[in-house]
Design a protein around this motif. Structure first.
Motif, PDB file in Angstrom:
ATOM      1  N   GLY A  44       0.829  -1.196   0.000  1.00 29.87           N
ATOM      2  CA  GLY A  44       0.000   0.000   0.000  1.00 29.87           C
ATOM      3  C   GLY A  44       0.866   1.251   0.000  1.00 29.87           C
ATOM      4  O   GLY A  44       2.090   1.170  -0.082  1.00 29.87           O
ATOM      5  N   GLY A  71      -1.926  12.176  -7.830  1.00 32.40           N
ATOM      6  CA  GLY A  71      -1.380  12.194  -9.176  1.00 32.40           C
ATOM      7  C   GLY A  71      -1.265  10.784  -9.723  1.00 32.40           C
ATOM      8  O   GLY A  71      -1.539   9.804  -9.015  1.00 32.40           O
ATOM      9  N   LYS A  72      -0.818  10.673 -10.980  1.00 39.88           N
ATOM     10  CA  LYS A  72      -0.729   9.363 -11.601  1.00 39.88           C
ATOM     11  C   LYS A  72       0.528   8.602 -11.218  1.00 39.88           C
ATOM     12  O   LYS A  72       0.666   7.431 -11.553  1.00 39.88           O
ATOM     13  N   PHE A 132       3.819   9.019  -5.366  1.00 44.02           N
ATOM     14  CA  PHE A 132       2.590   9.740  -5.669  1.00 44.02           C
ATOM     15  C   PHE A 132       2.552  11.062  -4.917  1.00 44.02           C
ATOM     16  O   PHE A 132       2.740  11.092  -3.697  1.00 44.02           O
ATOM     17  N   TYR A 146     -10.291   2.885  -2.264  1.00 45.91           N
ATOM     18  CA  TYR A 146      -9.761   3.427  -3.507  1.00 45.91           C
ATOM     19  C   TYR A 146      -9.637   2.310  -4.535  1.00 45.91           C
ATOM     20  O   TYR A 146      -9.389   1.146  -4.197  1.00 45.91           O
ATOM     21  N   PHE A 194      -2.650   3.447   4.638  1.00 43.02           N
ATOM     22  CA  PHE A 194      -3.141   2.500   3.646  1.00 43.02           C
ATOM     23  C   PHE A 194      -2.845   1.055   4.021  1.00 43.02           C
ATOM     24  O   PHE A 194      -1.792   0.740   4.597  1.00 43.02           O
ATOM     25  N   GLY A 195      -3.762   0.177   3.648  1.00 44.59           N
ATOM     26  CA  GLY A 195      -3.516  -1.243   3.721  1.00 44.59           C
ATOM     27  C   GLY A 195      -2.727  -1.709   2.499  1.00 44.59           C
ATOM     28  O   GLY A 195      -2.464  -0.916   1.594  1.00 44.59           O
ATOM     29  N   PRO A 196      -2.374  -3.004   2.446  1.00 46.24           N
ATOM     30  CA  PRO A 196      -1.558  -3.517   1.338  1.00 46.24           C
ATOM     31  C   PRO A 196      -2.319  -3.665   0.031  1.00 46.24           C
ATOM     32  O   PRO A 196      -1.714  -3.810  -1.028  1.00 46.24           O
ATOM     33  N   GLN A 214      -7.192   1.449  -7.759  1.00 49.95           N
ATOM     34  CA  GLN A 214      -5.961   1.854  -8.431  1.00 49.95           C
ATOM     35  C   GLN A 214      -5.751   0.965  -9.651  1.00 49.95           C
ATOM     36  O   GLN A 214      -5.352  -0.197  -9.542  1.00 49.95           O
ATOM     37  N   GLY A 246      -0.839   1.729 -13.531  1.00 45.84           N
ATOM     38  CA  GLY A 246      -0.280   2.920 -14.159  1.00 45.84           C
ATOM     39  C   GLY A 246      -0.954   4.213 -13.752  1.00 45.84           C
ATOM     40  O   GLY A 246      -0.619   5.283 -14.279  1.00 45.84           O
ATOM     41  N   GLN A 247      -1.884   4.146 -12.824  1.00 47.38           N
ATOM     42  CA  GLN A 247      -2.590   5.347 -12.388  1.00 47.38           C
ATOM     43  C   GLN A 247      -2.523   5.484 -10.864  1.00 47.38           C
ATOM     44  O   GLN A 247      -2.169   4.554 -10.154  1.00 47.38           O
ATOM     45  N   GLY A 248      -2.868   6.677 -10.400  1.00 44.62           N
ATOM     46  CA  GLY A 248      -2.945   6.897  -8.969  1.00 44.62           C
ATOM     47  C   GLY A 248      -4.259   6.378  -8.413  1.00 44.62           C
ATOM     48  O   GLY A 248      -5.186   6.063  -9.157  1.00 44.62           O
ATOM     49  N   PRO A 249      -4.356   6.262  -7.106  1.00 46.74           N
ATOM     50  CA  PRO A 249      -5.599   5.800  -6.490  1.00 46.74           C
ATOM     51  C   PRO A 249      -6.754   6.754  -6.759  1.00 46.74           C
ATOM     52  O   PRO A 249      -6.585   7.976  -6.707  1.00 46.74           O
ATOM     53  N   ARG A 269      -5.509 -10.849  -0.418  1.00 49.47           N
ATOM     54  CA  ARG A 269      -4.470 -10.062  -1.093  1.00 49.47           C
ATOM     55  C   ARG A 269      -4.594 -10.171  -2.605  1.00 49.47           C
ATOM     56  O   ARG A 269      -4.284  -9.222  -3.325  1.00 49.47           O
ATOM     57  N   LEU A 282      -7.593  -0.525  -2.682  1.00 48.11           N
ATOM     58  CA  LEU A 282      -6.892  -0.091  -1.484  1.00 48.11           C
ATOM     59  C   LEU A 282      -7.873   0.431  -0.455  1.00 48.11           C
ATOM     60  O   LEU A 282      -8.810   1.162  -0.788  1.00 48.11           O
TER      61      LEU A 282
END
Lengths: 116, 114
Positions: free
Chosen positions: A43, A107-108, A90, B35, B105-107, B37, B40-43, B9, B91
């Motif tokens: 995470g 952000g990405k 991030f 979230y 955040f968790g894993p 994810q 290739g992108q953010g959450p 997981r 997430l």
């Protein structure tokens, strides 16, 4: 609404070299800014945050970031990277500490590769 | 202090099947987030709870996604039926306060829909 841009998708640096990861935000007032790191299969972990005060913020693992209002930037730096720093980074921005409806926008990400 | 726990997981399902993810936040954290994810992108925030109430679910695809936090502690996120585009890491995060405060955040759960 706030937004954040990380212009670099991938960055490669040699072990021991200095590092700077770029982050630009868009928000009409003073934002709340964060850098998180995500190692493979893990995470996100908070590296550092800026809420107010000194614009140079120190974080964990030897990282620091500087808030520059005039450039709408919050770049992450480290003077000497280690192989264990290879991860995804991030940048995130939030608008309010008090508004229960406010969210953090991420952000990405920038993937950091370390050359031995 | 124990961190945010998530299970499973990893999960692989076929499209149109259902799946559920579980999250247990840090003890005492009233605010819980889910979230999505994509690679290739953010959450991207799906839903935010404050205790057992929903604060923000504006980006939750409610025709197929649901989430609950019945007792204000642990939470479950469900997808039914799953689509190929739901393949992502899910997430869970928690925070001691609402607003733009730091989140823990968790894993994550890596979901693959085939």
């Amino acid at each position: 609404a706030q937004s954040v841009t990380q212009p670099d998708i991938h960055i490669t640096v040699s072990e021991g070299a200095s590092l700077e990861l770029r982050c630009n935000y868009s928000y009409g007032a003073t934002p709340y800014l964060f850098w998180y790191v995500q190692s493979p299969g893990q995470g996100l972990q908070l590296l550092l945050k800026y809420f107010s005060g000194d614009t140079l913020v120190q974080g964990i693992k030897g990282f620091e970031a500087e808030f520059k209002r005039s450039q709408s930037s919050f770049n992450l730096r480290k003077p000497s990277v280690h192989w264990s720093d290879a991860a995804e980074y991030f940048c995130a921005v939030g608008a309010s500490l008090l508004n229960r409806d406010d969210k953090i926008i991420f952000g990405k990400g920038t993937r950091l590769h370390i050359l031995p | 202090e124990a961190g945010v726990a998530q299970s499973p997981r990893y999960k692989i399902i076929e499209k149109r099947q259902s799946v559920a993810f579980w999250c247990n936040p840090i003890s005492g954290h009233a605010t819980l987030y889910w979230y999505q994810q994509i690679l290739g992108q953010g959450p991207k925030l799906l839903i935010q709870f404050q205790n057992n109430g929903v604060v923000d679910d504006s980006q939750l695809p409610k025709d197929r996604f649901s989430a609950e936090r019945l007792k204000g502690v642990d939470s479950t996120l469900k997808i039914q039926p799953a689509k190929l585009e739901d393949s992502a890491v899910y997430l869970c995060a928690s925070s001691s306060r609402q607003g733009a405060h730091e989140q823990y955040f968790g894993p994550g759960t890596r979901l693959t829909v085939t």
